[in-house]
Design a protein around this motif. Sequence first.
Motif, PDB file in Angstrom:
ATOM      1  N   ALA A 160      35.736   8.670  26.772  1.00 30.20           N
ATOM      2  CA  ALA A 160      35.667   8.931  28.210  1.00 30.20           C
ATOM      3  C   ALA A 160      34.569   9.943  28.532  1.00 30.20           C
ATOM      4  N   ALA A 161      34.403  10.956  27.692  1.00 30.39           N
ATOM      5  CA  ALA A 161      33.349  11.962  27.849  1.00 30.39           C
ATOM      6  C   ALA A 161      33.105  12.568  26.472  1.00 30.39           C
ATOM      7  N   PHE A 162      31.864  12.994  26.240  1.00 28.98           N
ATOM      8  CA  PHE A 162      31.520  13.511  24.914  1.00 28.98           C
ATOM      9  C   PHE A 162      30.636  14.743  25.062  1.00 28.98           C
ATOM     10  N   GLU A 163      30.962  15.782  24.262  1.00 33.44           N
ATOM     11  CA  GLU A 163      30.189  17.016  24.280  1.00 33.44           C
ATOM     12  C   GLU A 163      29.795  17.381  22.852  1.00 33.44           C
ATOM     13  N   ASN A 164      28.501  17.491  22.633  1.00 30.34           N
ATOM     14  CA  ASN A 164      27.959  17.949  21.358  1.00 30.34           C
ATOM     15  C   ASN A 164      27.587  19.417  21.532  1.00 30.34           C
ATOM     16  N   ALA A 165      28.498  20.312  21.091  1.00 29.91           N
ATOM     17  CA  ALA A 165      28.404  21.736  21.415  1.00 29.91           C
ATOM     18  C   ALA A 165      27.992  22.541  20.185  1.00 29.91           C
ATOM     19  N   GLU A 166      26.727  22.839  20.070  1.00 28.05           N
ATOM     20  CA  GLU A 166      26.191  23.590  18.929  1.00 28.05           C
ATOM     21  C   GLU A 166      26.604  22.957  17.612  1.00 28.05           C
ATOM     22  N   SER A 167      26.777  21.654  17.615  1.00 25.38           N
ATOM     23  CA  SER A 167      27.106  20.914  16.405  1.00 25.38           C
ATOM     24  C   SER A 167      25.989  19.892  16.164  1.00 25.38           C
ATOM     25  N   TYR A 168      26.281  18.882  15.327  1.00 25.89           N
ATOM     26  CA  TYR A 168      25.234  17.952  14.906  1.00 25.89           C
ATOM     27  C   TYR A 168      25.698  16.526  15.163  1.00 25.89           C
ATOM     28  N   LEU A 169      24.903  15.792  15.941  1.00 18.54           N
ATOM     29  CA  LEU A 169      25.180  14.398  16.255  1.00 18.54           C
ATOM     30  C   LEU A 169      24.067  13.532  15.694  1.00 18.54           C
ATOM     31  N   ASN A 170      24.432  12.588  14.816  1.00 17.85           N
ATOM     32  CA  ASN A 170      23.483  11.621  14.265  1.00 17.85           C
ATOM     33  C   ASN A 170      23.991  10.224  14.590  1.00 17.85           C
ATOM     34  N   ASN A 171      23.302   9.537  15.493  1.00 20.44           N
ATOM     35  CA  ASN A 171      23.655   8.167  15.871  1.00 20.44           C
ATOM     36  C   ASN A 171      22.630   7.248  15.213  1.00 20.44           C
ATOM     37  N   PHE A 172      23.055   6.535  14.178  1.00 20.01           N
ATOM     38  CA  PHE A 172      22.132   5.827  13.297  1.00 20.01           C
ATOM     39  C   PHE A 172      21.728   4.468  13.870  1.00 20.01           C
ATOM     40  N   PRO A 173      20.674   3.831  13.311  1.00 16.44           N
ATOM     41  CA  PRO A 173      20.217   2.529  13.815  1.00 16.44           C
ATOM     42  C   PRO A 173      21.348   1.507  13.857  1.00 16.44           C
ATOM     43  N   GLY A 174      21.452   0.812  14.976  1.00 20.20           N
ATOM     44  CA  GLY A 174      22.494  -0.194  15.169  1.00 20.20           C
ATOM     45  C   GLY A 174      23.807   0.349  15.682  1.00 20.20           C
ATOM     46  N   ALA A 175      23.990   1.679  15.638  1.00 15.23           N
ATOM     47  CA  ALA A 175      25.232   2.288  16.114  1.00 15.23           C
ATOM     48  C   ALA A 175      25.226   2.381  17.637  1.00 15.23           C
ATOM     49  N   VAL A 176      26.423   2.345  18.224  1.00 17.59           N
ATOM     50  CA  VAL A 176      26.557   2.362  19.681  1.00 17.59           C
ATOM     51  C   VAL A 176      27.572   3.431  20.083  1.00 17.59           C
ATOM     52  N   MET A 177      27.190   4.242  21.070  1.00 14.33           N
ATOM     53  CA  MET A 177      28.117   5.178  21.698  1.00 14.33           C
ATOM     54  C   MET A 177      28.266   4.780  23.164  1.00 14.33           C
ATOM     55  N   ASN A 178      29.469   4.396  23.558  1.00 11.27           N
ATOM     56  CA  ASN A 178      29.773   4.063  24.946  1.00 11.27           C
ATOM     57  C   ASN A 178      30.556   5.222  25.550  1.00 11.27           C
ATOM     58  N   ILE A 179      29.946   5.942  26.475  1.00  9.80           N
ATOM     59  CA  ILE A 179      30.546   7.131  27.078  1.00  9.80           C
ATOM     60  C   ILE A 179      30.729   6.836  28.560  1.00  9.80           C
ATOM     61  N   SER A 180      31.974   6.640  28.987  1.00  6.32           N
ATOM     62  CA  SER A 180      32.210   6.214  30.362  1.00  6.32           C
ATOM     63  C   SER A 180      31.969   7.333  31.368  1.00  6.32           C
ATOM     64  N   GLY A 181      32.009   8.589  30.935  1.00  5.17           N
ATOM     65  CA  GLY A 181      31.744   9.729  31.807  1.00  5.17           C
ATOM     66  C   GLY A 181      30.471  10.438  31.418  1.00  5.17           C
ATOM     67  N   GLN A 182      30.545  11.776  31.271  1.00 10.56           N
ATOM     68  CA  GLN A 182      29.357  12.582  30.998  1.00 10.56           C
ATOM     69  C   GLN A 182      29.094  12.724  29.500  1.00 10.56           C
ATOM     70  N   PHE A 183      27.816  12.641  29.155  1.00  6.62           N
ATOM     71  CA  PHE A 183      27.334  12.992  27.828  1.00  6.62           C
ATOM     72  C   PHE A 183      26.639  14.348  27.954  1.00  6.62           C
ATOM     73  N   TYR A 184      27.234  15.369  27.348  1.00  8.19           N
ATOM     74  CA  TYR A 184      26.725  16.740  27.450  1.00  8.19           C
ATOM     75  C   TYR A 184      26.246  17.166  26.074  1.00  8.19           C
ATOM     76  N   ASN A 185      24.947  17.413  25.938  1.00  6.66           N
ATOM     77  CA  ASN A 185      24.381  17.810  24.658  1.00  6.66           C
ATOM     78  C   ASN A 185      23.812  19.220  24.730  1.00  6.66           C
ATOM     79  N   HIS A 186      24.391  20.123  23.930  1.00  7.20           N
ATOM     80  CA  HIS A 186      23.766  21.425  23.718  1.00  7.20           C
ATOM     81  C   HIS A 186      23.867  21.768  22.235  1.00  7.20           C
ATOM     82  N   GLY A 187      23.523  20.764  21.437  1.00  2.00           N
ATOM     83  CA  GLY A 187      23.494  20.911  19.994  1.00  2.00           C
ATOM     84  C   GLY A 187      22.315  20.137  19.440  1.00  2.00           C
ATOM     85  N   ALA A 188      22.335  19.909  18.127  1.00  6.18           N
ATOM     86  CA  ALA A 188      21.276  19.124  17.485  1.00  6.18           C
ATOM     87  C   ALA A 188      21.665  17.650  17.550  1.00  6.18           C
ATOM     88  N   MET A 189      20.786  16.816  18.079  1.00  7.56           N
ATOM     89  CA  MET A 189      21.058  15.393  18.225  1.00  7.56           C
ATOM     90  C   MET A 189      19.867  14.586  17.757  1.00  7.56           C
TER      91      MET A 189
END
Length: 460
Positions: A160-189
């Motif tokens: 529904a919503a995703f927050e990357n908060a001073e953490s590490y997000l790696n979305n690899f080739p072919g991978a899908v993230m469906n976020i119906s609300g807000q995507f908030y990034n304040h980390g390494a992506m």
Amino acid sequence: MKRNLLQKIGILLFSSASVFGACPGNTTVTWDGSTGGAPNLNSNDVLCLTGNYSGTFNINGAPATIYIDDGVTWDMGSQNFNGATTIETSSTGTLNVGNDINANGNLTINNSGTLGFTNASDQTLTGVTVTNNGTMSKSTGNLKFQSNSVLNNYSTVNVAAFENAESYLNNFPGAVMNISGQFYNHGAMTNDGLIYSNSMLVTDKGSLFGINNGLISVSGDINLNAGFINNGNLESGGTMNITKPLTGDGTGGVFYNTAQNVTGDGSVAGQANNTSDYSTYSGAYPVSLMSFSGRMIRNTVELQWGISDFNGFSDFEIQRSSDAKHFESIGKQMFSTDKLEFRYTFIDENPAEGLNYYRLKMNDLDGKYEYSKIVGVDFASNAHYFLFENPSRGQSISIETNAENPQFMVFDDLGREVNFKLRKSNGLFEITPRNVVYDMLIISMLTDQGRQTKRALLSY
């Protein structure tokens, strides 16, 4: 005889026997989720959970591993992780997390099945590394990965919503993230796959920053309040607010809605495209795309989609890409009101080895158009496929595969092994359960390329 709901409940309450199908070879403890209470885990123990369980484990030593077997669900309570612990799910195993997790860097979750965050409120993970090769989901509330946490996504995330908060997000080739609300990034992506969201906010937190090499498609506003590197496609259907430098290597593109403005005083550089051609249609679209998916089937890729609310629509142009940036047309299907339930199928007879990205260009009669979301399909010409009609016609399941000597195991919905008859006819492997009538079975096929497991729905 037919096993009815009362029989199922009786088996669940009173049966202590459980036959496991895919426990690791280094398993030291097996437990069916009920007999004798939860076992203690000591250093180097590998526990295989072979029956459904709701609760926690007492982990006395580290490292320890908990493996969730085929068809088994663990509803995890407020589990303590005082030492290095790994949780692994099989391809049909399920881990449900209903609380926050603060593991101090001690927890690794390797998900090949289903990982659900089930609390209706926000949930936070701290000191947790998640590697997702299955499906990860949270239907309500915000899912927050906090400091010292990592998400490695190789498959599908639906939240529904995703927050990357001073953490590490790696979305690899072919991978899908469906976020119906807000995507908030304040980390390494680092995004090499596909991210869809309703809105996107990027803020500055120290030296961590975001890199997009794939596709980020936002139906609403994007606010870039921190430096951002875009070497892929960054799309906004609303306002693109840029207050810090947006840079790239010259291969990416920034696209935004003509009906909105680009705001902010941040610079934009290193982009092959910086255009308002996010969409050429500012009114109501001539068709609504209800679904769009792709899968490898035999030596081809099959695309399927469904539509509704059509008005003045002309045709679908099917496009393919190797990098999710540069697309070529590979076919066209005309719109027809004769289509049953307005569902369409297209077969790509010549997919490339590796990842193939597909999208639809949906054209109306006036020459205006819009693009669908992008779907990725990983194709390998020598991969073993495992196909059957689902639901089946009766109690027999006819399996088509190109594997030479497959081995099959069958389990019921409680994870117990099912006695079945196997017959090969006309190139198909026919599985029929003996003595008991089932409405659902778990079919596992083992070949020299590994194990594939699928759920099968049966009719009477």
